[in-house]
Design an enzyme around this catalytic site. Structure first.
Site, PDB file in Angstrom:
ATOM      1  CG  HIS A  25      -1.906  -1.096   1.256  1.00 27.94           C
ATOM      2  ND1 HIS A  25      -3.253  -0.888   1.127  1.00 27.94           N
ATOM      3  CD2 HIS A  25      -1.754  -2.433   1.365  1.00 27.94           C
ATOM      4  CE1 HIS A  25      -3.894  -2.042   1.175  1.00 27.94           C
ATOM      5  NE2 HIS A  25      -2.996  -3.002   1.320  1.00 27.94           N
ATOM      6  CG  ASP A 133      -4.885   2.198   1.698  1.00 27.95           C
ATOM      7  OD1 ASP A 133      -5.890   1.470   1.572  1.00 27.95           O
ATOM      8  OD2 ASP A 133      -3.730   1.815   1.485  1.00 27.95           O
TER       9      ASP A 133
END
Ligand code: UDP
Length: 495
Positions: A25, A133
């Protein structure tokens, strides 16, 4: 597009980007961040404290100095401090992030605003937007409460996203939770799930993100993803995805109907490489949590084209000693040369220890044909002409990087949406072959041979070459992915 930079400057745009604190990520979020910065936005990049400190240890004291208008800050994730250089526990992280981060994130934004107000030079800007995110749903909640523009960044695959989104429906239809542990092995996971629009009607439970394999209605991960997908579909102004239009065309109508406006900007490692000015002050920033070793690249140099199998199970996969041995023997017996990245915490013993040594007879069998590393520059390895096939856990970054390099895959999905990625690679895109979960050396050997030199391998190479072409076109300088990013900036972040 100088006019965007002028608009970003005029509106004093300042984006706070907050990745889920895991390598798969952090890396794409950094690529997105540097592209936004290159378009004139100020950027604050939020790591959790464990990764912030780990990056300073791994990459040196100046690694997080940032650049003018680009800074790194750290935020407590609510877990006890962790100073070991190992992957944090996913379950504990998700739970803590879900339940504890919202107030701390709002405080962090208040602190950034206070800094901007106190800056007499007038350079610093108050926060104007949050790019969170999708796993960091608190970012969207905070942005809504504070009246900021907010974008959710889905770093994984669209097919995985649709799987997670339908967790609630599996629950409503009684397909989840499993009735007993026996359902894991009695064929129940082969039940078809034909309730997801635009996905294959013969999709099986086992093809869905792995948290369906659970008997507990209250399982943290299952419920975490129901919350994540609900929040992103209801709170975000827009959604950014690390994919490229052509790859996911068949899924886009269904996805568009469920989520806010979608901007596909990938493959981000190429979009950033091709669209970042050569003199960009952020070009040198690297956020790998491990120190990369160059030896595998040198070892590949001079080997014949497509002669080597590249093996890497990413940053979080953990396997038993038995599985490790089956892979090792399968690779050794295949007869091909291979590069294998073995993280220090890849293998867990029954006692939880991760000390693992290959037996001497295996080391001898592999010796002349193998190169073992602990963390390699994966994108460069995949782009090396000597690499013929990638044996992968099917993480989304690895998948995109392999497609971008035109390398077909042999897949051993571990968790999360990796089974869904694997299903799509094997049956929808025709670029992968699956190794069953309980791995056996004979299967590894046979699949590697077929993928390297068999008919199926040839067909996969043809298909992946086509997808590669689309990926390169999308991510080229000024290509579709960059155009989409510019639209996001113009229509959402500066609106
Ligand atoms: N990676 C790398 N070197 C390694 C192992 C992994 O550079 O030795 C990078 C890889 O290129 C990818 C990321 O780490 O960008 C892993 O992300 P992915 O989504 O594939 O899997 P995850 O680690 O999240 O399971």
């Amino acid at each position: 597009m100088g006019s965007l930079a002028a608009a970003a400057s005029e509106r004093r745009a300042h984006a706070v980007l907050v990745p889920y604190p895991a390598q798969g990520h952090v890396t794409p979020t950094l690529k997105l961040a540097v592209l936004l910065h290159a378009r004139g936005l100020h950027v604050t990049f939020v790591n959790n404290e464990s990764n912030h400190l780990r990056l300073l240890r791994t990459r040196g004291a100046r690694a997080l100095d940032g650049a003018a208008g680009f800074r790194f800050v750290a935020m407590d994730d609510g877990l006890p401090p962790c100073d070991a250089d190992v992957t944090q526990d996913n379950w504990a992280l998700c739970h803590s992030i879900w339940k504890t981060c919202l107030p701390r994130f709002k405080k962090l934004i208040a602190g950034l605003d206070a800094d901007a107000d106190a800056d007499v030079s007038g350079f610093s800007r108050r926060v104007t937007c949050v790019v969170a995110d999708s796993n960091m749903a608190f970012g969207l909640r905070a942005a809504r409460e504070l009246g900021l523009r907010c974008v959710t960044f889905w770093t994984a695959s669209i097919c995985g996203l649709l799987g997670y989104y339908h967790y609630q429906h599996l629950l409503d239809r009684g397909l989840f939770p499993l009735k007993s542990e026996a359902d894991l092995s009695n064929g129940y996971l082969d039940t078809t799930v034909d309730l997801i629009p635009s996905m294959p009607t013969d999709l099986r439970l086992r093809d869905l993100p792995s948290y369906v394999r659970n008997t507990d209605r209250d399982d943290i991960m299952y419920n975490f993803f129901i919350d994540v997908t609900t929040t992103m579909s209801t709170l975000a102004d827009a959604m950014v995805v690390n994919t490229f239009d052509e790859l996911d065309t068949p899924l886009m109508d269904a996805t568009t109907a469920l989520f806010p406006p979608i901007y596909n900007v990938g493959p981000l490692h190429l979009t950033a490489r091709n669209n970042l000015p050569a003199d960009s002050p952020t070009a040198g920033i690297v956020l790998n949590l491990w120190k990369e070793q160059e030896e595998p690249l040198r070892w590949l140099d001079g080997r014949p084209p497509r002669s080597v199998v590249y093996v890497n199970f990413g940053s979080t996969t953990v396997m038993s000693k038995e599985h490790m041995l089956e892979f090792a023997w399968g690779l050794a017996n295949s007869g091909y040369a291979f590069v294998w990245n073995v993280r220090s915490d890849l293998v867990k013993g029954d006692d939880g220890s991760d000390a693992f040594q290959l037996p001497p007879e295996l080391t001898t069998a592999m010796e002349a044909r193998s190169m073992l590393s602990t963390w390699c520059p994966q994108v460069k390895v995949l782009e090396h002409e000597a690499v013929g096939v990638f044996l992968t856990h099917s993480g989304w970054n690895s998948t995109l990087e392999s497609i971008s390099a035109g390398v077909p895959m042999v897949c051993w999905p571990f968790f999360g949406e990796q089974p869904t990625n694997c299903r799509y690679k094997c049956t929808e895109w025709g670029i992968g072959m699956e190794i069953p979960g309980d791995v056996h050396r004979g299967e590894v050997e046979a699949l590697i041979r077929e993928a390297m030199d068999g008919e199926k391998g040839k067909e996969m190479r043809r298909r992946v070459a086509e997808l590669r072409k689309s990926a390169l076109i999308s991510a080229q300088c000024g290509g579709r992915s960059m155009q989409n990013l510019d639209k996001l900036i113009d229509q959402v972040l500066l609106a």
